[in-house]
Design a protein around this motif. Structure first.
Motif, PDB file in Angstrom:
ATOM      1  N   ALA A 524       7.763  10.403   2.903  1.00 41.19           N
ATOM      2  CA  ALA A 524       8.916  10.297   2.002  1.00 41.19           C
ATOM      3  C   ALA A 524       9.104   8.866   1.511  1.00 41.19           C
ATOM      4  N   LEU A 525       8.992   7.897   2.408  1.00 35.58           N
ATOM      5  CA  LEU A 525       9.165   6.501   1.992  1.00 35.58           C
ATOM      6  C   LEU A 525       7.983   6.034   1.144  1.00 35.58           C
ATOM      7  N   ALA A 526       6.782   6.443   1.507  1.00 40.36           N
ATOM      8  CA  ALA A 526       5.597   6.035   0.739  1.00 40.36           C
ATOM      9  C   ALA A 526       5.653   6.544  -0.695  1.00 40.36           C
ATOM     10  N   SER A 527       6.318   7.668  -0.907  1.00 34.58           N
ATOM     11  CA  SER A 527       6.404   8.235  -2.254  1.00 34.58           C
ATOM     12  C   SER A 527       7.429   7.514  -3.129  1.00 34.58           C
ATOM     13  N   TYR A 532       7.385  -0.881  -2.191  1.00 37.23           N
ATOM     14  CA  TYR A 532       6.333  -1.868  -1.921  1.00 37.23           C
ATOM     15  C   TYR A 532       6.709  -3.250  -2.467  1.00 37.23           C
ATOM     16  N   ALA A 533       7.198  -3.290  -3.698  1.00 34.64           N
ATOM     17  CA  ALA A 533       7.652  -4.563  -4.267  1.00 34.64           C
ATOM     18  C   ALA A 533       8.835  -5.108  -3.475  1.00 34.64           C
ATOM     19  N   LEU A 534       9.712  -4.210  -3.028  1.00 36.37           N
ATOM     20  CA  LEU A 534      10.870  -4.627  -2.232  1.00 36.37           C
ATOM     21  C   LEU A 534      10.416  -5.289  -0.942  1.00 36.37           C
ATOM     22  N   PHE A 535       9.469  -4.681  -0.248  1.00 36.67           N
ATOM     23  CA  PHE A 535       9.001  -5.247   1.018  1.00 36.67           C
ATOM     24  C   PHE A 535       8.297  -6.590   0.805  1.00 36.67           C
ATOM     25  N   LEU A 536       7.567  -6.713  -0.276  1.00 31.71           N
ATOM     26  CA  LEU A 536       6.920  -7.997  -0.575  1.00 31.71           C
ATOM     27  C   LEU A 536       7.965  -9.078  -0.854  1.00 31.71           C
ATOM     28  N   ASN A 537       9.021  -8.726  -1.583  1.00 33.17           N
ATOM     29  CA  ASN A 537      10.084  -9.694  -1.853  1.00 33.17           C
ATOM     30  C   ASN A 537      10.752 -10.147  -0.561  1.00 33.17           C
ATOM     31  N   ILE A 552       9.045  -5.447   8.740  1.00 34.38           N
ATOM     32  CA  ILE A 552       8.540  -5.107   7.404  1.00 34.38           C
ATOM     33  C   ILE A 552       7.028  -4.878   7.452  1.00 34.38           C
ATOM     34  N   VAL A 553       6.318  -5.743   8.156  1.00 38.89           N
ATOM     35  CA  VAL A 553       4.857  -5.603   8.247  1.00 38.89           C
ATOM     36  C   VAL A 553       4.500  -4.359   9.055  1.00 38.89           C
ATOM     37  N   PHE A 554       5.291  -4.061  10.076  1.00 40.30           N
ATOM     38  CA  PHE A 554       5.058  -2.835  10.846  1.00 40.30           C
ATOM     39  C   PHE A 554       5.230  -1.602   9.963  1.00 40.30           C
ATOM     40  N   ILE A 555       6.266  -1.610   9.111  1.00 31.99           N
ATOM     41  CA  ILE A 555       6.492  -0.487   8.187  1.00 31.99           C
ATOM     42  C   ILE A 555       5.307  -0.343   7.233  1.00 31.99           C
ATOM     43  N   LEU A 556       4.824  -1.454   6.698  1.00 31.69           N
ATOM     44  CA  LEU A 556       3.669  -1.395   5.795  1.00 31.69           C
ATOM     45  C   LEU A 556       2.440  -0.843   6.519  1.00 31.69           C
ATOM     46  N   GLY A 557       2.292  -1.206   7.781  1.00 35.90           N
ATOM     47  CA  GLY A 557       1.183  -0.661   8.563  1.00 35.90           C
ATOM     48  C   GLY A 557       1.283   0.842   8.718  1.00 35.90           C
ATOM     49  N   ASN A 558       2.497   1.346   8.912  1.00 37.12           N
ATOM     50  CA  ASN A 558       2.697   2.796   9.022  1.00 37.12           C
ATOM     51  C   ASN A 558       2.418   3.500   7.701  1.00 37.12           C
ATOM     52  N   LEU A 559       2.900   2.901   6.602  1.00 34.75           N
ATOM     53  CA  LEU A 559       2.716   3.524   5.288  1.00 34.75           C
ATOM     54  C   LEU A 559       1.240   3.615   4.910  1.00 34.75           C
ATOM     55  N   GLU A 568      -3.400   2.028  -2.149  1.00 34.19           N
ATOM     56  CA  GLU A 568      -3.668   1.636  -3.524  1.00 34.19           C
ATOM     57  C   GLU A 568      -2.421   1.071  -4.196  1.00 34.19           C
ATOM     58  N   GLN A 569      -1.270   1.734  -4.001  1.00 29.34           N
ATOM     59  CA  GLN A 569      -0.048   1.262  -4.634  1.00 29.34           C
ATOM     60  C   GLN A 569       0.336  -0.124  -4.148  1.00 29.34           C
ATOM     61  N   PHE A 570       0.227  -0.334  -2.841  1.00 32.56           N
ATOM     62  CA  PHE A 570       0.586  -1.649  -2.309  1.00 32.56           C
ATOM     63  C   PHE A 570      -0.352  -2.728  -2.836  1.00 32.56           C
ATOM     64  N   SER A 571      -1.635  -2.444  -2.842  1.00 37.21           N
ATOM     65  CA  SER A 571      -2.603  -3.458  -3.273  1.00 37.21           C
ATOM     66  C   SER A 571      -2.454  -3.808  -4.745  1.00 37.21           C
TER      67      SER A 571
END
Length: 880
Positions: A524-527, A532-537, A552-559, A568-571
């Motif tokens: 749900a969050l990945a969609s 992604y831009a929010l977490f980078l900010n 935040i980095v842990f969440i990105l690891g899960n996503l 792909e979206q994050f990169s």
């Protein structure tokens, strides 16, 4: 069949597998991902075999706060900028002006025009009013439903409903004190009484009576002549009145209609007056005695019991809320009792005060009173027994947020405290806490958007609400509710609008850390593409704030763990890889200058938690490993000199004994990057240096570290220089020894390295060192029936080894040759091979790999051995 030359530096699989496998040959190293598209229970076996694997890690540790405060010790708010958690509440803190009841309508001034008594010729003869003694409480219970209608009308702003009576519905208006007979029931002041009870009432209450028959005047003496019975004409004389009503209803003249309407209005007023009189009676007979008991009682337990009795009586008399006339007297009495200072009593008082719908400063003070009590964990049982939670949730549900932000703050503070108690969790969720909180968060988002600014009080309130949600999401039901109301985008919006409030952002990051540990929430969050831009900010803004960044980095690891679209979206987000690189560099330097380095002889603690900087590096290397799985991102990272340089520097400076998870994650990242054979790959350029670093992992006592090192050697050993390095450093002996570890995944990876070594004819002889052939056959026997991928690797290795076979016994040895013949013959029998006690899903999985991978190789190896073997005796069929 020819064998692949060493110059091609590839394994035999391209020569011996099916057409489908040949299509994958150029993409896969010696082991490849599962061919199954949809993840099933069977794929658990093959996850460790994937050439590119997602990396797991633990959720960041959150210490439990010892003291209950609005803001914990880690808060970014200064003591001067945040509301207090300690204060005093006394009776003097409350405002008595708020105790007045709120009217539903604005009343016009009354013109005082004295009226003369009506003449005897009027319908109702004049009679002076007499004092009215209280009615027996038993009679009060027979109150009509008119009061309930009156209260509902008042709550909607209309105390007197406009009602017009049609001619056919016209009624005669009863006087203020009437007795009407209807099946031996008498109505007095709106209260229906039986004959005997009415007589008892009227004996002590002389009054004028009228009834529907002939409007006769009845004196008290007449009324009670029979002592226990009503006069005959009162019991049965209603027919004449009924006939008059029917006759009057047949008249339809305008004048008569106006008279009927006026009579209807008079009836409504009469009903209101009746209700007021009934309330007075109920107040005097039920409430006043309880208030007297409260004032004179000195025992706390008795006072608490009386408060419970008072609450029940108010509820029974429909006197809760803010429309009750005597509310001011009641509240003043309750406020005075606050000074007693008993937590149990204060909770009883607070529950009644909240039920009376106080507002403004009094609502704030009662919320503060409950907050103060809830700060002590020992009072949780009192709060639960008194059902205070329901009262607090009602405040959040019904009161205005903008007008009562501070009251909401302390109300939410209490709910936050008790939400940390597992005993409250089910009750809170069942009473709609999740929906209430998300509705308030939505209101805050809308108010912030409209005003264009983040109000401090709203930020304080958000800290309490998000901390409460953080506790609630431990429940599967709460997580399901959040998904059903699409709450995750709302929480992201809060982070966007309050990105400058670190406390709010940290709490929401903690919520997402928990939620993304579950697949459905992670999807749900990945969609939600804006996350992604929010977490980078957030990473860029709070780069040195470890407690927020690590989550935040842990969440990105899960996503990015199992979602290629998320990778792909994050990169593709602007600055994604540079942001990760900057973060890596920052915490690598912080880690170098922090933490204790264990010396020889030092006693190490058991399973210590990693240091703060190290924990960020653990989560960050996991994100890099997961991103490297994407074919468009992996090669770019492999060619990034700064990222690879930091990975190698970490591997060089860290010991697996001191930093187990970081070393394993770093090695797994290098393994994923070593999969890509691209020209500008830094991994390929520095492969010999990497091989040197891996040696210390191979000789460690950590099996997980050994497994990761062997996997990297599996990818790198497709290079001729690495094969030479393996032989020169006797790494091959270590691989042969690992075949006897009886560890399925280690045997699989070690066999892959040996397979790559046997591509070179000059190195095939190494399999005879250390009993390599025998251990390969043992692996085939031990793991073949349950792991056809491993069985396939063993067969490929033996095929390469026996390329120049002239005699099976001299090539493999007599015992190994006989065992191979028996094993391969039985394994190629589909009925025997696939007759395991597996569920259907696992059976389909095994059949897939047996048909596509094992059978083609095994059949050719079996034919080769048969063609070069002298049978001296029948071969036994092994049992497995």
């Amino acid at each position: 069949m020819g064998v692949v030359s060493s110059e091609e530096h590839c394994t035999l699989k391209g020569k011996m597998l099916s057409q489908n496998d040949k299509k994958l040959e150029k993409l896969d190293p010696f082991y490849r991902p599962s061919l199954s598209k949809q993840k099933t229970s069977a794929e658990i076996i093959s996850e460790a075999r994937n050439a590119l694997r997602a990396v797991r890690t633990q959720r960041p540790f959150t210490p439990r706060e010892d003291l209950r405060k609005l803001f914990g010790p880690a808060s970014s708010r200064t003591p001067e900028s945040r509301p207090p958690s300690s204060f005093s509440i006394h009776a003097s803190s409350f405002e008595f002006s708020d105790s007045r009841p709120i009217s539903g309508t604005r009343l016009s001034p009354l013109e005082l025009k004295p009226k003369a008594p009506a003449s005897p010729a009027t319908v109702e003869d004049f009679c002076p009013s007499f004092p009215k003694p209280p009615v027996d409480p038993a009679k009060i219970r027979r109150i009509s439903s008119a009061r309930a209608r009156l209260f509902r009308a008042a709550s909607q702003g209309a105390l007197l409903p406009a009602r017009t009576l049609l001619p056919t519905q016209s009624k005669r208006v009863e006087s203020e004190e009437t007795v009407t007979t209807r099946d031996s029931v008498v109505k007095i002041n709106g209260i229906y009484l039986t004959e005997s009870k009415a007589i008892g009432h009227l004996k002590s209450h002389p009054l004028q009576l009228t009834y529907d028959g002939d409007f006769s005047k009845i004196t008290e003496q007449e009324m009670f002549k029979g002592a226990t019975t009503l006069p005959f004409h009162l019991r049965s004389g209603g027919d004449q009145g009924k006939r008059r009503l029917r006759a009057s209803s047949s008249s339809h003249s305008p004048d008569r209609l106006r008279l009927d309407i006026r009579a209807g209005s008079k009836a409504d007023l009469q009903e209101k007056n009746t209700e007021i009189e009934v309330d007075e009676v109920f107040w005097n007979t039920r409430i006043v005695p309880i208030l007297h008991d409260l004032e004179k009682e000195g025992n706390i337990e008795m006072v608490c019991a009386i408060c419970a009795q008072l609450h029940h009586a108010l509820e029974e008399g429909n006197m809760l809320g803010n429309k009750f006339k005597r509310r001011s007297i009641l509240l003043k009495t309750l406020y005075k009792l606050v000074d007693v200072g008993s937590d149990l009593l204060s909770l009883k008082l607070a529950k009644i005060i909240l039920a009376l719908k106080v507002s403004g400063k009094n609502l704030l003070n009662v919320c503060k009173l409950i907050f103060k009590i809830s700060r002590s964990e020992k009072n949780d049982s009192l709060i639960r027994n008194d059902s205070i939670l329901e009262s607090l949730l009602e405040v959040l549900r019904s009161e205005d947020l903008q007008a009562n932000t501070e009251a909401f703050l302390y109300c939410m503070g209490t709910i936050k405290f008790i939400s940390g108690n597992p005993e409250f969790l089910h009750e809170m969720i069942g009473k709609g806490a999740v929906e209430i909180l998300m509705n308030l968060i939505k209101q805050v988002n809308e108010n912030t958007k409209e005003s264009g600014t983040c109000l401090p009080n709203s930020g304080h309130l958000l800290v309490q609400m998000t901390a409460t949600l953080r506790n609630l999401v431990d429940s599967p039901l709460a997580r399901s509710k959040l998904l059903s109301i699409n709450a995750l985008p709302q929480l992201c919006t809060v982070m966007e609008q309050y990105i400058g409030d670190k406390d709010v952002c940290t709490n929401i990051a903690r919520i997402f850390s928990k939620l993304t540990s579950y697949h459905d929430c992670c999807v749900a969050l990945a969609s939600y593409s804006r996350c992604y831009a929010l977490f980078l900010n957030l990473i860029n803004k709070y780069q040195k704030k470890q407690d927020l960044v690590v989550r935040i980095v842990f969440i990105l690891g899960n996503l990015t763990a199992k979602n290629n679209q998320a990778r792909e979206q994050f990169s593709k987000e602007k600055g994604s890889i540079p942001t990760l690189l900057s973060l890596f560099h920052t915490f690598y330097k912080l880690d170098l200058h922090s933490g204790k380095r264990w010396g020889e002889g030092d006693e190490r603690p058991k399973a210590p938690r990693p240091a703060q900087a190290e924990d960020v590096l653990i989560k960050l290397t996991r994100v890099l490993a997961n991103l490297a799985i994407h074919p468009g991102v992996g090669p770019a990272i492999a060619a990034h000199s700064h990222i690879v340089g930091l990975l190698l520097a970490t591997l060089e400076s860290k010991s697996i004994d001191d930093c187990e998870e970081l070393v394993i994650n770093t090695t797994a990242t290098i393994n994923n990057l070593s999969y890509y054979k691209v020209k500008n790959s830094i991994i390929q350029d520095r492969k010999l240096y990497i091989a040197e670093l891996l040696l210390k992992l191979l000789v460690s006592n950590n099996m997980d570290g050994i497994l990761e090192a062997v996997r990297v050697f599996g990818n790198l050993s497709q290079d001729h220089d690495i094969c030479d390095f393996i032989v020169q450093k006797n790494v091959h002996k270590f691989m042969i020894a690992l075949l006897g570890a009886k560890h399925q995944d280690i045997c699989f990876s070690a066999c892959g390295v040996l397979l790559n070594l046997t591509v070179d004819r000059d190195k095939r002889v190494i399999l005879k060192e250390g009993g390599g052939i025998t251990k390969l056959v043992d692996c085939l026997r031990d793991f073949g029936p349950t792991d056809w991928q491993l069985a396939c690797l063993v067969c490929k290795t033996l095929w390469n080894f026996s390329e120049n076979i002239t005699n099976a016994s001299s090539c493999f040895g007599d015992e190994a040759a006989n065992t191979l013949l028996a094993l391969l013959s039985s394994f190629l029998d589909e009925e025997l091979a696939l007759n395991g006690s597996f569920d259907q899903d696992l059976k389909n999985y095994h059949k897939l790999h047996w048909e596509t991978e094992f059978r083609p190789v095994a059949q050719q190896l079996l034919n080769r051995i048969k063609n070069h073997h002298t049978f001296l005796e029948p071969l036994p069929i092994p049992s497995f």
